[in-house]
Design an enzyme around this catalytic site. Sequence first.
Site: not given
Length: 640
Positions: A162-164, A166, A181
């Site tokens: 869940n990346e920035p 999300s 990432t």
Amino acid sequence: MPVLNFLEETRYEKLSVEVFPDKIKASQRVAREISQIIITKNSIGKKTVLGLATGATPLPLYEELIRMHNEEGLSFKNVITFNLDEYFPMQPTSHQSYVSFMHKNLFDHIDIKRENVHIPDGTLQKEKIADYCRQYEKLIEEVGGLDLQILGIGRTGHVGFNEPGSAPNSGSRLVTLDDLTRRDAARDFGGKENVPTKAITMGIGTILKARKIILMAWSGKKSSIIKKAVEGEISSSVPATFLQYSNKVKIVLDKEAASELTRYDIPWLVKDCLWNEQLIKKAVIWLSSKIEKPILKLTDEDYNNNGMAQLVTEQGPAYNINIQVFNTLQHTITGWPGGKPNSDDSQRPERALPTKKRSLIFSPHPDDDVISMGGTLIRLVDQGHDVHIAYQTSGNTAVWDRDVLRYMEFAIDFNKSIGENTCELTSIYDRTRKFLSQKKPNEIDPYEIQNVKAFIRKSEAYAAARYAGVQDSNIHFLELPFYDRGKTVNNPSKEEDILITMEILQKIKPHQVFTAGDFEDPHGTHIVCFEIVLEALKRLNNKETWTKDCWLWLYRGAWLEFKTHDIEMAVPLSPQEVELKRNAIFQHQSQKDKPVFPGDDEREFWLRAQERNRETARSYHELGLANYEAMEAFVKWEFH
């Protein structure tokens, strides 16, 4: 500690945090919690449902669970697992897949039923993923929901993938991976360009439904994102902050990962301190930087207005504290890293005697010496010390495949020019070219290619060391076995490496040892090399008298720099010395322009080193000290 005092100490923390001396003890505690859940659920005839994570963080946890299974009889027959995520697209048989990871590091070593293992499917057709994710969540609900979710945290603040950006109520889905990432995963895939751009992940909303959540983090490289996750405002820019919505979350850290939390980094803001020289130094430097005033201009009012009233009350007035810290910093600066002959050394970082020292510089990769302490290395040689360099590994992993062909073509042409038979060399070249044309991402090179890459880096190391003035007889290539073994074996034994290191130490009997203390190296080579040197010195310390006069200095540079309050020796560099250092780094042509594994810093190594050295000098100047062009910094490590 009284409850009131502890609550005051942790008042900046919005999540429950437990800090352990190291990741092993922390992982053992988490494993005990998992064991207790399994035992309790078994006693009432129910299955345990675990959410599991991948990556380096949970490895010691899985090792402990395997140990408990083998030695304590902990059974996983009634355990159901759901993994957080998987790259997309990804074949389960791929070395980089989380299916392979989980079986290699846990499932193949315990008695879990294979039908109870669930890992997102990276082989699906893209249009089928949304329905698959809904079924994945439905299955979690059908087995009673997650009893415990284990999490790591990425440097973007992601949990799962869940990346920035999300949402806190997000469900399982296909996501696009953040560039950072992908850079962090580059080594596993043989370069960022081979890392998938997408992944399937459990959502934040799914994670928050778990009855208990434990997020684990180790090492200083996670400290800044942990501070944001634990003390920061809830924000989609740091998805881990969404965990603050739950009262079922616990953060488990080693002391390095916790180092930027307020109670550890700036303790005077949350509690009364027992002031010692090092803490006073750190606090005064912090105050000076915060209000942008040189140390000698700080006033009692500055201390009082910035949470440091206790210090100025107990040890003030401010002027006395300022002078003490200023003098301490001044005494770290020296143009004589091997000690200044015929001088009073009571206020200098290095001893005056012996006048000519044997200095041994350990370099994990063939360029860390000149990148991190090239100016100091040149100065040690110029000042007449007997300087040796020991290159610990070949560094052959970090050579572009295209350079292999270029150097082999040179060798063929050279042999032809002097009338040598090139049939065998040409045959090797043809095999190499064929292999490289079909090479898969992160595929291990044949021995012949590994050798060529090692020879390239060895020749560059010779060139740089010679440029710095080191004699050929003082240049040593240790070729520690762990480096190549680690490409095929997890956690290879280091005993042979320690013995090789002990041998070079016994041969030289150095008065000074310099070794890399830059543990943010993304490949982990630096920390392993440091531990080998430290263990070798400790063993020799018990039986060799020369070790009593040996000092161990740590350097940094390729990946980050020491904080100003930690520096114990600062070697200033003139503009001319900066240029000499840069030219020494330039001898490493295979690392020029763009190294194979740059980490999350896209600058070339020479530029990183130059700018960090200038920043160190600038930080000293802003505290009120002399204004130098650049500085290389060192910290002394006690091994006796």
